[in-house]
Design a protein around this motif. Sequence first.
Motif, short mmCIF file in Angstrom:
data_model
loop_
_atom_site.label_atom_id
_atom_site.label_comp_id
_atom_site.label_asym_id
_atom_site.label_seq_id
_atom_site.Cartn_x
_atom_site.Cartn_y
_atom_site.Cartn_z
N GLU A 137 0.85 -1.18 0.00
CA GLU A 137 0.00 0.00 0.00
C GLU A 137 0.88 1.23 0.00
O GLU A 137 2.07 1.17 0.31
CB GLU A 137 -0.94 0.02 1.19
N GLY A 138 0.28 2.36 -0.39
CA GLY A 138 1.03 3.61 -0.42
C GLY A 138 0.26 4.68 -1.16
O GLY A 138 -0.97 4.70 -1.13
N THR A 139 1.01 5.56 -1.83
CA THR A 139 0.38 6.63 -2.61
C THR A 139 0.93 6.63 -4.03
O THR A 139 2.07 6.24 -4.27
CB THR A 139 0.64 8.03 -1.98
N LEU A 140 0.08 7.06 -4.93
CA LEU A 140 0.43 7.19 -6.34
C LEU A 140 0.23 8.65 -6.70
O LEU A 140 -0.84 9.22 -6.44
CB LEU A 140 -0.48 6.29 -7.17
N HIS A 141 1.26 9.28 -7.26
CA HIS A 141 1.20 10.69 -7.62
C HIS A 141 1.45 10.82 -9.12
O HIS A 141 2.39 10.23 -9.65
CB HIS A 141 2.23 11.50 -6.83
N PHE A 142 0.61 11.62 -9.78
CA PHE A 142 0.75 11.85 -11.22
C PHE A 142 0.73 13.35 -11.48
O PHE A 142 -0.03 14.10 -10.87
CB PHE A 142 -0.40 11.19 -11.98
N ARG A 143 1.59 13.77 -12.42
CA ARG A 143 1.59 15.15 -12.90
C ARG A 143 1.82 15.08 -14.41
O ARG A 143 2.84 14.55 -14.87
CB ARG A 143 2.67 15.97 -12.20
N ALA A 144 0.84 15.57 -15.15
CA ALA A 144 0.92 15.52 -16.61
C ALA A 144 2.13 16.33 -17.08
O ALA A 144 2.50 17.32 -16.45
CB ALA A 144 -0.37 16.08 -17.22
N PRO A 145 2.76 15.92 -18.14
CA PRO A 145 2.36 14.79 -18.97
C PRO A 145 3.06 13.48 -18.63
O PRO A 145 2.59 12.41 -18.99
CB PRO A 145 2.76 15.24 -20.37
N ASP A 146 4.21 13.53 -17.93
CA ASP A 146 4.98 12.28 -17.82
C ASP A 146 5.67 12.06 -16.49
O ASP A 146 6.72 11.42 -16.42
CB ASP A 146 5.98 12.18 -18.97
N PHE A 147 5.09 12.56 -15.40
CA PHE A 147 5.66 12.30 -14.07
C PHE A 147 4.71 11.39 -13.31
O PHE A 147 3.52 11.69 -13.17
CB PHE A 147 5.84 13.60 -13.28
N LEU A 148 5.24 10.28 -12.83
CA LEU A 148 4.45 9.30 -12.09
C LEU A 148 5.33 8.78 -10.96
O LEU A 148 6.47 8.37 -11.18
CB LEU A 148 4.05 8.16 -13.03
N GLU A 149 4.77 8.79 -9.74
CA GLU A 149 5.52 8.28 -8.60
C GLU A 149 4.64 7.34 -7.79
O GLU A 149 3.53 7.70 -7.40
CB GLU A 149 5.99 9.42 -7.70
N LYS A 150 5.15 6.16 -7.56
CA LYS A 150 4.48 5.16 -6.72
C LYS A 150 5.31 5.03 -5.45
O LYS A 150 6.40 4.47 -5.47
CB LYS A 150 4.38 3.83 -7.47
N HIS A 151 4.79 5.56 -4.36
CA HIS A 151 5.49 5.51 -3.08
C HIS A 151 4.83 4.44 -2.22
O HIS A 151 3.72 4.63 -1.73
CB HIS A 151 5.44 6.87 -2.39
N THR A 152 5.49 3.32 -2.08
CA THR A 152 4.98 2.22 -1.26
C THR A 152 5.41 2.47 0.17
O THR A 152 6.60 2.69 0.45
CB THR A 152 5.53 0.88 -1.77
N THR A 153 4.44 2.42 1.09
CA THR A 153 4.74 2.66 2.50
C THR A 153 4.68 1.38 3.33
O THR A 153 5.18 1.35 4.44
CB THR A 153 3.76 3.70 3.09
N ALA A 154 4.04 0.35 2.81
CA ALA A 154 3.97 -0.93 3.52
C ALA A 154 3.91 -2.05 2.48
O ALA A 154 3.31 -1.89 1.43
CB ALA A 154 2.72 -0.99 4.42
N PRO A 155 4.56 -3.15 2.68
CA PRO A 155 5.19 -3.60 3.93
C PRO A 155 6.54 -2.95 4.19
O PRO A 155 7.05 -3.02 5.30
CB PRO A 155 5.34 -5.10 3.72
#
Length: 189
Positions: A57-75
């Motif tokens: 689980e965690g957070t997913l951040h997007f900023r157009a047009p080509d920035f994507l960040e998947k920050h997993t906080t657990a496990p």
Amino acid sequence: MLRLWPLLLCFVMPPLAAAPEFTVQTILAALAQHPAGTVKFTEAKYFGVLDVPLESEGTLHFRAPDFLEKHTTAPRDERLTINGSQMRYESGGQTLTLDLADQPAASVYADSLKNLLNGDYAQLQTEFYLQLTGSPAHWALSLRPKQSALQSFVQSITVDGMNRGTGAIIQRITYESPNGDHSILTLAP
């Protein structure tokens, strides 16, 4: 006078609004109304060699047009950042940076998600067969790769979503691999 009644109603009653068109293009246009955002996610990855799914689980951040960040906080804490064609993975004090052009499997996942969030119909329909089912309120968009090079990494991508007054939102993305492995990414605003 009774015969004129229907004609008089045409002048008195406001016209009925046409129902919005329900097409892949309208869903993608509604998704593109959100050029940036952050959502929470849960993910379950199912592998044939494991009895239970790997969950995170965690957070997913997007900023157009080509920035994507998947920050997993657990496990455990890890961060996967895609900025343009560069992918950066951070975990346990280690950092790995790759060019997506050299990583076809990672590129399929990253590009499909970025193209969905950007509402890029032209790019998606170049790489995938697109099929929309459901209704304007609750819909599913299936993407099946056209090229055999993509088919070796992903069998299908299914995006489940809904429309709100502010545009469309994605609720779940399911990636199916040719070997039967799959992952389900569930998003919560």
